[in-house]
Structure formats: structure tokens, C-alpha cells
Design a protein around this motif. Structure first.
Motif, PDB file in Angstrom:
ATOM      1  N   ALA A 197       0.838  -1.206   0.000  1.00 22.65           N
ATOM      2  CA  ALA A 197       0.000   0.000   0.000  1.00 22.65           C
ATOM      3  C   ALA A 197       0.871   1.253   0.000  1.00 22.65           C
ATOM      4  CB  ALA A 197      -0.899  -0.004   1.230  1.00 22.65           C
ATOM      5  N   PHE A 198       0.450   2.240  -0.790  1.00 18.45           N
ATOM      6  CA  PHE A 198       1.195   3.498  -0.907  1.00 18.45           C
ATOM      7  C   PHE A 198       0.235   4.639  -0.618  1.00 18.45           C
ATOM      8  CE2 PHE A 198       2.990   0.219  -3.527  1.00 18.45           C
ATOM      9  CZ  PHE A 198       4.354   0.274  -3.225  1.00 18.45           C
ATOM     10  N   SER A 199       0.499   5.393   0.458  1.00 17.16           N
ATOM     11  CA  SER A 199      -0.459   6.454   0.839  1.00 17.16           C
ATOM     12  C   SER A 199       0.208   7.828   0.748  1.00 17.16           C
ATOM     13  CB  SER A 199      -1.003   6.180   2.241  1.00 17.16           C
ATOM     14  OG  SER A 199       0.038   6.213   3.187  1.00 17.16           O
ATOM     15  N   ASN A 245      12.677   5.936  -0.404  1.00 15.64           N
ATOM     16  CA  ASN A 245      12.502   6.525  -1.727  1.00 15.64           C
ATOM     17  C   ASN A 245      11.277   5.860  -2.370  1.00 15.64           C
ATOM     18  OD1 ASN A 245      12.638   6.582  -4.637  1.00 15.64           O
ATOM     19  ND2 ASN A 245      14.646   7.544  -4.406  1.00 15.64           N
ATOM     20  N   PRO A 246      10.183   6.635  -2.604  1.00 15.19           N
ATOM     21  CA  PRO A 246       8.932   6.012  -3.060  1.00 15.19           C
ATOM     22  C   PRO A 246       9.107   5.156  -4.314  1.00 15.19           C
ATOM     23  CG  PRO A 246       8.556   8.310  -2.511  1.00 15.19           C
ATOM     24  CD  PRO A 246      10.035   8.086  -2.414  1.00 15.19           C
ATOM     25  N   ALA A 247       9.851   5.681  -5.294  1.00 18.25           N
ATOM     26  CA  ALA A 247       9.996   4.937  -6.552  1.00 18.25           C
ATOM     27  C   ALA A 247      10.774   3.639  -6.313  1.00 18.25           C
ATOM     28  CB  ALA A 247      10.696   5.796  -7.593  1.00 18.25           C
ATOM     29  N   THR A 251      -2.272  -1.141  -3.671  1.00 18.22           N
ATOM     30  CA  THR A 251      -3.216  -0.039  -3.525  1.00 18.22           C
ATOM     31  C   THR A 251      -2.421   1.259  -3.410  1.00 18.22           C
ATOM     32  OG1 THR A 251      -4.891   0.975  -2.096  1.00 18.22           O
ATOM     33  CG2 THR A 251      -3.562  -0.733  -1.080  1.00 18.22           C
ATOM     34  N   PHE A 252      -2.830   2.238  -4.211  1.00 15.42           N
ATOM     35  CA  PHE A 252      -2.085   3.501  -4.285  1.00 15.42           C
ATOM     36  C   PHE A 252      -3.061   4.663  -4.263  1.00 15.42           C
ATOM     37  CE2 PHE A 252      -0.586   6.992  -7.099  1.00 15.42           C
ATOM     38  CZ  PHE A 252       0.521   7.407  -6.371  1.00 15.42           C
ATOM     39  N   THR A 253      -2.753   5.685  -3.488  1.00 14.17           N
ATOM     40  CA  THR A 253      -3.476   6.955  -3.559  1.00 14.17           C
ATOM     41  C   THR A 253      -2.454   8.032  -3.851  1.00 14.17           C
ATOM     42  OG1 THR A 253      -5.161   6.222  -1.997  1.00 14.17           O
ATOM     43  CG2 THR A 253      -4.960   8.588  -2.312  1.00 14.17           C
ATOM     44  N   GLY A 254      -2.683   8.795  -4.917  1.00 14.97           N
ATOM     45  CA  GLY A 254      -1.727   9.840  -5.280  1.00 14.97           C
ATOM     46  C   GLY A 254      -2.044  10.406  -6.645  1.00 14.97           C
ATOM     47  N   SER A 255      -1.010  10.862  -7.330  1.00 12.36           N
ATOM     48  CA  SER A 255      -1.241  11.575  -8.589  1.00 12.36           C
ATOM     49  C   SER A 255      -1.485  10.609  -9.757  1.00 12.36           C
ATOM     50  CB  SER A 255      -0.034  12.462  -8.910  1.00 12.36           C
ATOM     51  OG  SER A 255       1.102  11.658  -9.125  1.00 12.36           O
ATOM     52  N   PRO A 285      -0.100  10.651 -12.868  1.00 12.95           N
ATOM     53  CA  PRO A 285       1.108  10.122 -13.531  1.00 12.95           C
ATOM     54  C   PRO A 285       1.752   8.976 -12.754  1.00 12.95           C
ATOM     55  CG  PRO A 285       1.166  12.527 -13.436  1.00 12.95           C
ATOM     56  CD  PRO A 285      -0.029  12.107 -12.657  1.00 12.95           C
ATOM     57  N   VAL A 286       1.863   9.132 -11.435  1.00 15.51           N
ATOM     58  CA  VAL A 286       2.477   8.046 -10.649  1.00 15.51           C
ATOM     59  C   VAL A 286       1.553   6.830 -10.660  1.00 15.51           C
ATOM     60  CG1 VAL A 286       3.293   7.338  -8.374  1.00 15.51           C
ATOM     61  CG2 VAL A 286       3.803   9.633  -9.204  1.00 15.51           C
ATOM     62  N   GLY A 287       0.254   7.066 -10.542  1.00 15.34           N
ATOM     63  CA  GLY A 287      -0.715   5.956 -10.559  1.00 15.34           C
ATOM     64  C   GLY A 287      -0.604   5.147 -11.847  1.00 15.34           C
ATOM     65  N   LYS A 315       1.994   4.833 -13.727  1.00 18.03           N
ATOM     66  CA  LYS A 315       3.260   4.089 -13.695  1.00 18.03           C
ATOM     67  C   LYS A 315       3.114   2.806 -12.854  1.00 18.03           C
ATOM     68  CE  LYS A 315       6.695   7.135 -13.271  1.00 18.03           C
ATOM     69  NZ  LYS A 315       7.642   7.922 -12.447  1.00 18.03           N
ATOM     70  N   LEU A 316       2.491   2.969 -11.677  1.00 12.78           N
ATOM     71  CA  LEU A 316       2.356   1.808 -10.791  1.00 12.78           C
ATOM     72  C   LEU A 316       1.359   0.801 -11.365  1.00 12.78           C
ATOM     73  CD1 LEU A 316       2.541   3.209  -7.142  1.00 12.78           C
ATOM     74  CD2 LEU A 316       4.338   2.856  -8.801  1.00 12.78           C
ATOM     75  N   ALA A 317       0.304   1.312 -12.017  1.00  6.35           N
ATOM     76  CA  ALA A 317      -0.691   0.406 -12.604  1.00  6.35           C
ATOM     77  C   ALA A 317      -0.054  -0.421 -13.728  1.00  6.35           C
ATOM     78  CB  ALA A 317      -1.874   1.209 -13.139  1.00  6.35           C
ATOM     79  N   MET A 363      -6.546   1.970  -7.547  1.00  4.69           N
ATOM     80  CA  MET A 363      -5.883   3.227  -7.884  1.00  4.69           C
ATOM     81  C   MET A 363      -6.814   4.394  -7.554  1.00  4.69           C
ATOM     82  SD  MET A 363      -2.829   2.947  -9.242  1.00  4.69           S
ATOM     83  CE  MET A 363      -1.933   1.424  -8.993  1.00  4.69           C
ATOM     84  N   GLU A 364      -6.477   5.127  -6.499  1.00  4.49           N
ATOM     85  CA  GLU A 364      -7.247   6.331  -6.123  1.00  4.49           C
ATOM     86  C   GLU A 364      -6.415   7.526  -6.555  1.00  4.49           C
ATOM     87  OE1 GLU A 364     -10.120   6.219  -5.054  1.00  4.49           O
ATOM     88  OE2 GLU A 364     -10.391   4.437  -3.826  1.00  4.49           O
ATOM     89  N   LEU A 365      -6.753   8.112  -7.707  1.00  3.95           N
ATOM     90  CA  LEU A 365      -5.858   9.135  -8.274  1.00  3.95           C
ATOM     91  C   LEU A 365      -6.490  10.524  -8.175  1.00  3.95           C
ATOM     92  CD1 LEU A 365      -4.622   6.900 -11.204  1.00  3.95           C
ATOM     93  CD2 LEU A 365      -3.796   7.023  -8.852  1.00  3.95           C
ATOM     94  N   GLY A 366      -6.050  11.407  -9.000  1.00  2.00           N
ATOM     95  CA  GLY A 366      -6.480  12.794  -8.849  1.00  2.00           C
ATOM     96  C   GLY A 366      -7.899  13.055  -9.328  1.00  2.00           C
ATOM     97  N   GLY A 367      -8.356  14.268  -9.082  1.00  2.00           N
ATOM     98  CA  GLY A 367      -9.672  14.685  -9.545  1.00  2.00           C
ATOM     99  C   GLY A 367      -9.641  16.160  -9.919  1.00  2.00           C
TER     100      GLY A 367
END
Ligand code: NAD
Length: 474
Positions: free
Chosen positions: A143-145, A203-205, A221-225, A227-229, A231-233, A245-249
Motif C-alpha cells: 500500500a502506498f499512501s 525513496n517512493p519509486a 493499492t495507491f493513492t496519489g497523482s 502520472p504516478v498511478g 506508472k504503478l498500474a 488506484m485512487e488518483l487525482g480529480g
């Protein structure tokens, strides 16, 4: 100063390590150090999560629920101490920090009890045959928060994983680590078996690239931007890992001419200023029907200008600093661009002072479609107000971006409400209020805003797999 020591938590033990400073966004002072996990730490966490999973999946749902509820009650008891740490590291005013922590406890409690009801099914079949569908925990979760909700965002991921019987390795935000440390401490004190919950920073990456491919990890599971979402997806897809993937809005707010423009403007200021607009569901693009447009825009600007901005530890402050200097840069860039394209600044518009990341609630009116702010998620205290002729035009504009997380509308008409419910492209639509999600409702996006759901019955299902057992009597 009530800022806790930040440590890694692996296999039920706390571990100190050197790392990078944590900065107070209100005065740019150093609060502490967030440790960097080594590869060996990550390997330990992976092994611990596998052992923890073996224990936790066989722990009865009743016992699991009891431990999660105990952790939630410890969090409730510690809310004041946790809120101070959150305001120090993230900036939001103390009362908002308390609300976030209470909301985190609500989520833990709701998911914990829902974990008792992860029922399977028996499918009617021919004589002598029984098809049973079992809902089983999917396995260890990575998980990445993010930094904007230091406790409730990791809390949501931990709640889902643990309530479904999974173990988890949480990589929480290095910029706002105390929320996750205090969350994990509550589970430690509640008697969670070692290895079920592990906390790392670094280091997140590097961490995501190391953890996602590991065969032990069964869900990301990732919440963030966005572009990063993406990449992780992509990485999750390459290694055949399901992902949430909970990304931006870039939430639209449709204000129809059958509501009180002044009351709606007042609640819009409260909605927009929450967490200084650093919320993926923050209301941003206001589409207001022409006949009430001026009244709404002027009232919005007037109330925005009255907001008290300052250090969130001061109880009279209504909006704290932005969480980091990147958000100040983003606000300045987006406002300058919108102004250069003809937008009118009705309130705010420039940084306050030069120590601490303070930026006022900024209201821009008549913002052209080609302004960057109309397309790029501001993730800050920026409201864009534009007139629309009718509901059709409002819905068309609301749906015109690749985002689809939250949307809001204000109307007294059941006809309008039904139309909006049918046609708005978003995972969450709130009518006549600004709360996008609560513990019992599913939350997530469509389009570039991501996939999967957190919260509610739907959210918990993502942490499980449906296994069909087909049994022939012999
Ligand atoms: P960013 O894109 O650098 O990082 C976003 C988040 O992802 C951070 O928490 C970061 O630690 C993490 N991250 C970055 N690279 C990663 C990687 N390779 N693997 C794993 N995690 C990684 O942007 P930022 O400046 O930190 O935040 C600003 C943007 O992020 C905003 O514009 C907003 O769109 C988005 N954001 C969204 C949410 C949300 O709730 N959906 C929360 C925080 C930030």
C-alpha cells in the motif's frame, strides 16, 4: 513539541534508521527525521508479511474484528495528541486534524464489522454436486499512501486489508509520516500479531519498484497523482497484480438557479478551504447558472477573503499552510496563467509572507477553457467560477475532462438531481453538500481518476478473491 519519533515497523518491532528531515509547513522548521528502509528492511517486511498472513488469515473474523476495534478505540483516546502531530507535519487546522483522525477510526470500525460478513454463496446445482463460492483474503498487500491525509488515507488501506484477513506492507508518505506511525502504534498496542502490518519509508519509486514485482505481494493499492498511478498500474499489470488506484480529480460543482446563491457560496468556501484544497475531491470548477452567477461569485469571494489563514495550531485559524513548497509553486503558476488568459481574480491570488507555505483561498472568475487551471488539478485553494446557460451545458463542461472522481451539484429539483445522477461521469456525486465519502460508502474514480473502490461493502471485496469449490459427492 509533540512530534513523535518516526521509525520503521517490521515484524512487530520498531526500528530506527537515518533518513530525511520532516518539515513543518507553517514555519519550515525541522520536526524530525523519517527513516529510509534498506533493501534488507524490505526483504524483512516481505517475509514478515507472508508469516503474518499465514497467522491472520486463520485468525477468526471475530478475533480480527476485536483487535481492529481495540486499535480504533486507542486512536479515539489519542485523538488530541495525534491531531497536534498532524497539524505540525501537514498544516491543516487542529479541528480538521481531529476530524480526520475520528473519520479514520470510523473507517476502521466500519470495515472491521463488515469483515464479519464476508459471506460466500452456495450455487444450486445438480443432485450430488455442490458449488460453493468462498470469499478468501487475497494475500499480502503493498500500500502506498499520500501526504494530504496522513492518517485516514493509510487507515483506509489498513482497514480494508486487515478486515478482509490480509497482511499489509504500508509505504506511507515521507513528508507526513507521523499519522501512519501513530496508526500503526495503535495496532501494536492493540495486540496485532507480528508481521500482519508493516510500515516502511524511503525513496517512493525505489520501494514501489522493489515491492510490486515480488511474488509475495498479491494486491497493490495507491493513492496519489495520476502520472504516478499510471506508472504503478503499468507495473502491476506487468506482474499480473490487481490494483486499487485512487488518483487525482478536478471536481465540478454545478450550481442551479433554484438554490440560494449566498448559502451555497458559504458552504462552497467551507468545502474548498478544507485541507487548503489539497484533497482529491476538492470542489474546483464551479459552473453556475447565469441568473445567480454574479451573486454567487461575489458572495464566494467575500467569504473567501474573510477566512483566517495561519498556523493550524492557532484555534482561530480556518485554513492552514499548504503542505509543501511544490503546492505554492503550482498555485502561483496556475493563477498567473489564468490571469494572462483573461480570468478575473475575485479573491486571493498571491502567496502570504515568505516563511511557511501560506496561500489564500483564491477565487478566479470567467476562467477561459484554455487556462491550465481548468484542465490541470490545482490540488490547492483555487476555485474557478464560470457561468453556464443551463444544465445541459453544465453537465457537458463537467464531463469534459479526463478526470472522474468526485462531482457536486446544488439543486432543489428532483428532475435535475436524477439527470445529474444519470449523466455525470464520476465515481462519487454529492447533491446539496460537500461530503464525497463516508466509511460505509464506496469511494473511487472513473476515467483517469483510477479504478477500484475503497470503503463500503464494495471496498472490502477488493481485498478478497472469490474461490469456487465444486464438490461432487461420491
Ligand atoms: P507526486 O506525483 O510526486 O507524488 C504523489 C504521491 O505519490 C506522493 O505521495 C509520493 O510520495 C508518491 N509517489 C511518487 N512517486 C512514486 C512512486 N514511483 N512509487 C510510489 N509512490 C510514489 O506529486 P506530489 O507533489 O507529491 O503531489 C501532488 C500531486 O499528487 C497533486 O497534484 C495531486 O494530483 C496528487 N495527489 C493526489 C492525492 C489523492 O488523494 N488522490 C493525494 C496526494 C497527491
Amino acid at each position: 513539541m509533540n512530534y513523535p519519533d518516526i521509525e520503521l515497523y517490521i515484524d512487530g518491532r520498531w526500528k530506527r534508521a537515518s533518513g530525511q528531515p520532516v518539515i513543518n509547513p507553517a514555519d519550515e522548521s525541522v520536526l524530525g527525521t523519517v527513516p529510509t528502509a534498506t533493501k534488507a528492511d524490505l526483504d524483512d517486511a516481505l517475509a514478515a508479511a507472508q508469516r503474518g498472513f499465514a497467522v491472520w488469515r486463520r485468525t477468526s473474523p471475530a478475533k480480527r474484528t476485536q483487535i481492529i476495534l481495540k486499535a480504533a478505540s486507542l486512536i479515539r483516546a489519542r485523538v488530541d495528541e495525534m491531531a497536534v502531530a498532524m497539524t505540525l507535519e501537514q498544516g491543516k487546522p487542529l479541528d480538521q486534524a481531529r476530524l480526520e483522525i475520528v473519520r479514520g477510526a470510523d473507517i476502521l470500525e466500519w470495515d472491521a464489522t463488515e469483515g464479519l460478513r464476508l459471506y460466500g454463496r452456495i450455487i444450486p446445482s445438480e443432485e450430488g454436486m455442490r458449488h460453493s463460492v468462498l470469499r478468501q483474503p487475497i494475500g499480502p498487500v503493498a500500500a502506498f499512501s499520500p501526504w494530504n491525509f496522513p492518517m485516514s488515507s493509510p487507515g483506509r488501506k489498513v482497514a480494508g486489508a486487515l478486515s478482509a484477513g490480509c497482511s499489509i506492507i504500508l509505504k506511507a508518505s515521507e513528508e507526513t509520516p507521523a499519522g501512519a506511525v501513530q496508526l500503526v502504534r495503535a495496532f501494536h498496542d492493540a495486540g496485532l500479531p507480528p508481521g500482519v502490518l508493516n510500515l516502511v519509508f524511503g525513496n517512493p519509486a525505489e520501494i514501489s519498484e522493489y515491492l510490486i514485482p515480488q511474488s509475495a505481494i498479491r494486491l497493490i493499492t495507491f493513492t496519489g497523482s495520476i502520472p504516478v498511478g499510471k506508472k504503478l498500474a503499468e507495473m502491476a499489470g506487468r506482474y499480473m497484480k490487481p490494483a486499487i488506484m485512487e488518483l487525482g480529480g478536478h471536481a465540478p460543482v454545478i450550481v442551479c438557479d433554484d438554490v440560494d446563491p449566498l448559502a451555497t457560496a458559504t458552504s462552497s468556501v467551507a468545502g474548498k478551504s478544507r485541507n487548503a484544497g489539497q484533497v482529491c475531491v476538492s470542489p474546483t470548477r464551479f459552473f453556475v447558472q447565469e441568473s445567480i452567477y454574479d451573486k454567487f461569485a461575489n458572495a464566494f469571494a467575500e467569504k473567501a477573503a474573510q477566512l483566517k489563514v495561519g498556523d493550524g495550531l492557532d484555534p482561530s485559524v480556518q485554513m492552514g499552510p499548504l503542505a509543501n513548497s511544490r503546492r505554492i509553486d503550482a498555485m502561483e503558476t496556475l493563477v498567473a496563467d489564468a490571469k494572462s488568459k483573461g480570468a478575473r481574480v475575485l479573491a486571493g491570488g498571491s502567496r502570504i509572507g515568505n516563511r511557511g507555505y501560506f496561500f489564500p483561498l483564491t477565487v478566479l472568475a470567467d476562467v477561459p477553457d484554455d487556462a491550465r487551471a481548468m484542465r490541470e488539478e490545482p490540488f490547492g485553494p483555487l476555485a474557478l467560477v464560470n457561468p453556464v446557460r443551463n444544465l445541459d451545458e453544465a453537465i457537458e463542461k463537467a464531463n469534459s475532462l479526463p478526470y472522474g472522481l468526485a462531482a457536486y451539484a446544488f439543486t432543489r429539483s428532483a428532475h435535475n438531481a436524477h439527470r445529474l445522477a444519470d449523466d455525470i461521469e464520476a465515481g462519487n456525486l454529492s447533491i446539496n453538500h460537500f461530503v464525497a465519502s463516508v466509511a460505509e460508502t464506496p469511494f473511487g474514480g472513473v476515467k483517469d481518476s483510477g479504478y477500484g473502490r475503497e470503503g463500503g461493502t464494495e471496498g472490502l471485496q477488493y481485498y478478497t478473491v472469490a474461490k469456487n469449490v465444486s464438490h461432487k459427492m461420491i
